[in-house]
Design a protein around this motif. Structure first.
Motif, PDB file in Angstrom:
ATOM      1  N   ARG A  21      29.328  34.418 -17.653  1.00 58.30           N
ATOM      2  CA  ARG A  21      28.128  33.523 -17.650  1.00 58.30           C
ATOM      3  C   ARG A  21      26.884  34.131 -17.025  1.00 58.30           C
ATOM      4  NH1 ARG A  21      32.221  29.588 -14.953  1.00 58.30           N
ATOM      5  NH2 ARG A  21      32.837  28.064 -16.737  1.00 58.30           N
ATOM      6  N   ARG A  22      27.037  35.339 -16.178  1.00 58.88           N
ATOM      7  CA  ARG A  22      25.963  36.079 -15.697  1.00 58.88           C
ATOM      8  C   ARG A  22      25.471  36.969 -17.174  1.00 58.88           C
ATOM      9  NH1 ARG A  22      28.456  38.903 -10.479  1.00 58.88           N
ATOM     10  NH2 ARG A  22      28.547  37.096  -8.925  1.00 58.88           N
ATOM     11  N   GLU A  23      26.175  36.987 -18.044  1.00 58.24           N
ATOM     12  CA  GLU A  23      25.822  37.927 -19.304  1.00 58.24           C
ATOM     13  C   GLU A  23      25.224  36.744 -20.392  1.00 58.24           C
ATOM     14  OE1 GLU A  23      26.982  41.391 -20.417  1.00 58.24           O
ATOM     15  OE2 GLU A  23      26.884  41.716 -18.422  1.00 58.24           O
ATOM     16  N   ASP A  46      33.367  31.711 -30.129  1.00 57.95           N
ATOM     17  CA  ASP A  46      32.990  33.111 -30.790  1.00 57.95           C
ATOM     18  C   ASP A  46      34.315  33.984 -30.604  1.00 57.95           C
ATOM     19  OD1 ASP A  46      30.166  32.508 -32.085  1.00 57.95           O
ATOM     20  OD2 ASP A  46      29.789  31.946 -29.987  1.00 57.95           O
ATOM     21  N   VAL A  47      34.565  33.850 -29.166  1.00 62.51           N
ATOM     22  CA  VAL A  47      35.585  34.796 -29.002  1.00 62.51           C
ATOM     23  C   VAL A  47      36.544  34.181 -27.797  1.00 62.51           C
ATOM     24  CG1 VAL A  47      36.196  37.041 -27.372  1.00 62.51           C
ATOM     25  CG2 VAL A  47      34.177  37.084 -28.826  1.00 62.51           C
ATOM     26  N   VAL A  48      37.904  34.234 -27.915  1.00 59.03           N
ATOM     27  CA  VAL A  48      38.817  34.027 -26.882  1.00 59.03           C
ATOM     28  C   VAL A  48      39.489  35.077 -26.102  1.00 59.03           C
ATOM     29  CG1 VAL A  48      41.165  33.042 -26.602  1.00 59.03           C
ATOM     30  CG2 VAL A  48      39.634  32.198 -28.444  1.00 59.03           C
ATOM     31  N   VAL A  49      39.329  35.093 -24.933  1.00 54.84           N
ATOM     32  CA  VAL A  49      39.671  36.014 -24.017  1.00 54.84           C
ATOM     33  C   VAL A  49      41.194  35.705 -23.649  1.00 54.84           C
ATOM     34  CG1 VAL A  49      39.435  37.275 -21.854  1.00 54.84           C
ATOM     35  CG2 VAL A  49      37.459  36.902 -23.092  1.00 54.84           C
ATOM     36  N   LEU A  50      42.026  36.175 -24.024  1.00 52.91           N
ATOM     37  CA  LEU A  50      43.627  35.540 -23.992  1.00 52.91           C
ATOM     38  C   LEU A  50      44.478  36.269 -23.358  1.00 52.91           C
ATOM     39  CD1 LEU A  50      45.477  33.227 -25.056  1.00 52.91           C
ATOM     40  CD2 LEU A  50      45.929  34.586 -27.151  1.00 52.91           C
ATOM     41  N   ASP A  51      45.025  35.662 -22.201  1.00 51.77           N
ATOM     42  CA  ASP A  51      45.987  36.477 -21.332  1.00 51.77           C
ATOM     43  C   ASP A  51      47.301  36.332 -22.338  1.00 51.77           C
ATOM     44  OD1 ASP A  51      47.744  37.689 -19.664  1.00 51.77           O
ATOM     45  OD2 ASP A  51      48.233  35.904 -18.392  1.00 51.77           O
ATOM     46  N   ARG A  52      48.215  37.158 -22.342  1.00 53.18           N
ATOM     47  CA  ARG A  52      49.276  37.203 -23.203  1.00 53.18           C
ATOM     48  C   ARG A  52      50.707  36.280 -22.769  1.00 53.18           C
ATOM     49  NH1 ARG A  52      52.316  42.117 -26.369  1.00 53.18           N
ATOM     50  NH2 ARG A  52      53.486  40.782 -27.889  1.00 53.18           N
ATOM     51  N   ASP A  53      50.619  36.505 -21.268  1.00 48.89           N
ATOM     52  CA  ASP A  53      51.861  35.862 -20.701  1.00 48.89           C
ATOM     53  C   ASP A  53      51.325  34.578 -19.857  1.00 48.89           C
ATOM     54  OD1 ASP A  53      54.325  35.388 -19.633  1.00 48.89           O
ATOM     55  OD2 ASP A  53      54.333  36.885 -18.153  1.00 48.89           O
ATOM     56  N   SER A 107      33.379  42.773 -20.515  1.00 50.52           N
ATOM     57  CA  SER A 107      31.978  42.213 -21.318  1.00 50.52           C
ATOM     58  C   SER A 107      31.615  42.975 -22.384  1.00 50.52           C
ATOM     59  CB  SER A 107      31.045  42.025 -20.241  1.00 50.52           C
ATOM     60  OG  SER A 107      30.687  43.348 -19.363  1.00 50.52           O
ATOM     61  N   ALA A 108      31.682  44.452 -22.307  1.00 50.05           N
ATOM     62  CA  ALA A 108      31.129  45.516 -23.473  1.00 50.05           C
ATOM     63  C   ALA A 108      32.292  45.163 -24.660  1.00 50.05           C
ATOM     64  CB  ALA A 108      31.527  46.877 -22.873  1.00 50.05           C
ATOM     65  N   ARG A 109      33.494  44.708 -24.237  1.00 44.66           N
ATOM     66  CA  ARG A 109      34.357  44.713 -25.462  1.00 44.66           C
ATOM     67  C   ARG A 109      34.020  43.330 -26.156  1.00 44.66           C
ATOM     68  NH1 ARG A 109      39.290  47.668 -25.988  1.00 44.66           N
ATOM     69  NH2 ARG A 109      39.208  49.420 -24.384  1.00 44.66           N
ATOM     70  N   VAL A 110      33.605  42.162 -25.518  1.00 40.97           N
ATOM     71  CA  VAL A 110      33.297  40.861 -25.900  1.00 40.97           C
ATOM     72  C   VAL A 110      32.010  41.130 -26.886  1.00 40.97           C
ATOM     73  CG1 VAL A 110      32.452  38.577 -25.473  1.00 40.97           C
ATOM     74  CG2 VAL A 110      34.362  39.599 -24.008  1.00 40.97           C
ATOM     75  N   HIS A 111      30.968  41.719 -26.440  1.00 43.45           N
ATOM     76  CA  HIS A 111      29.764  42.100 -27.121  1.00 43.45           C
ATOM     77  C   HIS A 111      30.234  42.880 -28.475  1.00 43.45           C
ATOM     78  CE1 HIS A 111      26.799  40.408 -24.527  1.00 43.45           C
ATOM     79  NE2 HIS A 111      27.162  41.311 -23.506  1.00 43.45           N
ATOM     80  N   PRO A 134      21.701  42.179 -26.917  1.00 44.68           N
ATOM     81  CA  PRO A 134      22.545  41.379 -26.166  1.00 44.68           C
ATOM     82  C   PRO A 134      23.705  42.089 -24.913  1.00 44.68           C
ATOM     83  CG  PRO A 134      22.620  40.726 -28.423  1.00 44.68           C
ATOM     84  CD  PRO A 134      21.964  42.050 -28.361  1.00 44.68           C
ATOM     85  N   GLY A 135      23.752  43.514 -25.447  1.00 46.14           N
ATOM     86  CA  GLY A 135      24.643  44.245 -24.625  1.00 46.14           C
ATOM     87  C   GLY A 135      23.752  44.429 -23.305  1.00 46.14           C
ATOM     88  N   ARG A 136      22.567  44.996 -23.387  1.00 46.18           N
ATOM     89  CA  ARG A 136      21.731  45.275 -22.268  1.00 46.18           C
ATOM     90  C   ARG A 136      21.167  44.043 -21.760  1.00 46.18           C
ATOM     91  NH1 ARG A 136      18.857  51.008 -23.860  1.00 46.18           N
ATOM     92  NH2 ARG A 136      21.031  52.088 -24.187  1.00 46.18           N
ATOM     93  N   ARG A 137      21.058  42.894 -22.324  1.00 44.92           N
ATOM     94  CA  ARG A 137      20.460  41.885 -21.780  1.00 44.92           C
ATOM     95  C   ARG A 137      19.071  42.065 -21.585  1.00 44.92           C
ATOM     96  NH1 ARG A 137      18.805  38.068 -18.800  1.00 44.92           N
ATOM     97  NH2 ARG A 137      19.628  35.864 -18.677  1.00 44.92           N
ATOM     98  N   GLU A 138      18.471  42.634 -22.774  1.00 41.60           N
ATOM     99  CA  GLU A 138      17.021  42.698 -22.770  1.00 41.60           C
ATOM    100  C   GLU A 138      16.424  42.026 -23.984  1.00 41.60           C
ATOM    101  OE1 GLU A 138      17.409  47.302 -21.064  1.00 41.60           O
ATOM    102  OE2 GLU A 138      16.715  46.964 -23.036  1.00 41.60           O
ATOM    103  N   VAL A 139      14.985  41.552 -23.602  1.00 36.76           N
ATOM    104  CA  VAL A 139      14.323  40.802 -24.656  1.00 36.76           C
ATOM    105  C   VAL A 139      12.727  41.546 -24.442  1.00 36.76           C
ATOM    106  CG1 VAL A 139      13.427  38.768 -25.468  1.00 36.76           C
ATOM    107  CG2 VAL A 139      15.437  38.846 -24.525  1.00 36.76           C
ATOM    108  N   SER A 140      12.209  41.479 -25.724  1.00 37.58           N
ATOM    109  CA  SER A 140      10.827  41.955 -25.684  1.00 37.58           C
ATOM    110  C   SER A 140      10.171  41.381 -26.978  1.00 37.58           C
ATOM    111  CB  SER A 140      10.727  43.678 -25.912  1.00 37.58           C
ATOM    112  OG  SER A 140      11.001  44.049 -27.086  1.00 37.58           O
ATOM    113  N   ARG A 141       8.847  41.095 -26.989  1.00 36.18           N
ATOM    114  CA  ARG A 141       7.977  40.561 -28.017  1.00 36.18           C
ATOM    115  C   ARG A 141       7.007  41.575 -28.299  1.00 36.18           C
ATOM    116  NH1 ARG A 141       5.218  34.752 -29.122  1.00 36.18           N
ATOM    117  NH2 ARG A 141       4.474  35.044 -31.161  1.00 36.18           N
TER     118      ARG A 141
END
Length: 216
Positions: A21-23, A46-53, A107-111, A134-141
Motif C-alpha cells: 500500500r505504501r507503494e 493484476d498480481v496475486v502474492v500467493l503463499d504455497r502452503d 515489491s520489486a518483483r511485483v513491479h 512506478p518502481g521508484r514512485r516518481e512523477v514529473s510533468r
C-alpha cells in the motif's frame, strides 16, 4: 494496480499488504485458499502474492486455477530448494520468492510482473509531458517533479496506462481502491480534483461526461 495477498500468517500478510500500500497498490488480503478463489471470481487482480502452503484449498490448486489468465502470480514458500522452485513455476506461477524475503525485493518483483502484462508495460510510462516511474514512485510533468499521495499516484498511473482511452470510474474504483470501498462513494471525484490541482495548468485530465476520464 490491484493485488491480492494470500497468506495464512496474519502478521506477515498484514505486513506485506502495508508495504505494498505504501507503494500505491490497492491490496486485499485473505488467509485461506477457498477465500482466494472467491475473491478471484469477483475481482480483477493484476498480481496475486500467493503463499504455497495455505489451508482449505492448497496454494497449488489456487495457482492452477489462475494460471494462463491476465493475473500474474508471485508464489511464496518456506521451501527454497531448486526442485521446489521448479515445481512452483511448473504449476503456472510467474515468479517464485522463498521465505524469508526482503520487502523491497517483494515489491520489486511485483513491479516486474506488472511489466509483463499483455501487451508488455514499459518500465517508465510517458504521455503528454508526464513521466511516471512506478518502481521508484516518481512523477514529473515537463521535467518538473510532482509529489503525489498514494491514491493520486495510482489514479494517474491507471490513466497513463490507458494510453488515451477513457477510463471509467468503476475501473478506477476497482484498481485503485480495495474491496472495502463503498461503490457509491465520490472518492474518485475528490481524488481527481486533488490530482488535477497538483498537475497544474494547462489541464491534462479530461472528464468524459457519463463515462470517465482520460489523459488528452
Amino acid at each position: 494496480m490491484r493485488v491480492l495477498v494470500v497468506e495464512d500468517e496474519p502478521i506477515l500478510a498484514d505486513a506485506i499488504a502495508e508495504w505494498l500500500r505504501r507503494e500505491a497498490f490497492a491490496v486485499d488480503v485473505v488467509h485461506r485458499g477457498d477465500l482466494a478463489l472467491e475473491r478471484l471470481a469477483v475481482n480483477s487482480y493484476d498480481v496475486v502474492v500467493l503463499d504455497r502452503d495455505i489451508p482449505v484449498v492448497h496454494g497449488d490448486e489456487v495457482c492452477r486455477s489462475v494460471a494462463g489468465g491476465e493475473t500474474r502470480i508471485l508464489m511464496l514458500t518456506a521451501a527454497s530448494g531448486v526442485r521446489d522452485r521448479v515445481a512452483g513455476l511448473g504449476l503456472g506461477a510467474d515468479d517464485y520468492l522463498p521465505k524469508p524475503f526482503a520487502f523491497v525485493e517483494l515489491s520489486a518483483r511485483v513491479h516486474a510482473l506488472l511489466r509483463r502484462t499483455r501487451p508488455a508495460a514499459p518500465p517508465v510510462l510517458q504521455r503528454a509531458g508526464l513521466r511516471i516511474d512506478p518502481g521508484r514512485r516518481e512523477v514529473s510533468r515537463d521535467g518538473q517533479a510532482i509529489t503525489l499521495a498514494n491514491k493520486e499516484f495510482a489514479l494517474l498511473t491507471e490513466l497513463v496506462r490507458a494510453d488515451g482511452a477513457v477510463v471509467s470510474t468503476e475501473h478506477l474504483l476497482e484498481k485503485v481502491w480495495d474491496e472495502h470501498i463503498d461503490p457509491f462513494t465520490n472518492v474518485v471525484r475528490v481524488t481527481m480534483m486533488k490530482l488535477r490541482r497538483k498537475l497544474g495548468d494547462p489541464p491534462i485530465v479530461e472528464t468524459v461526461a457519463g463515462v470517465g476520464y482520460r489523459i488528452r
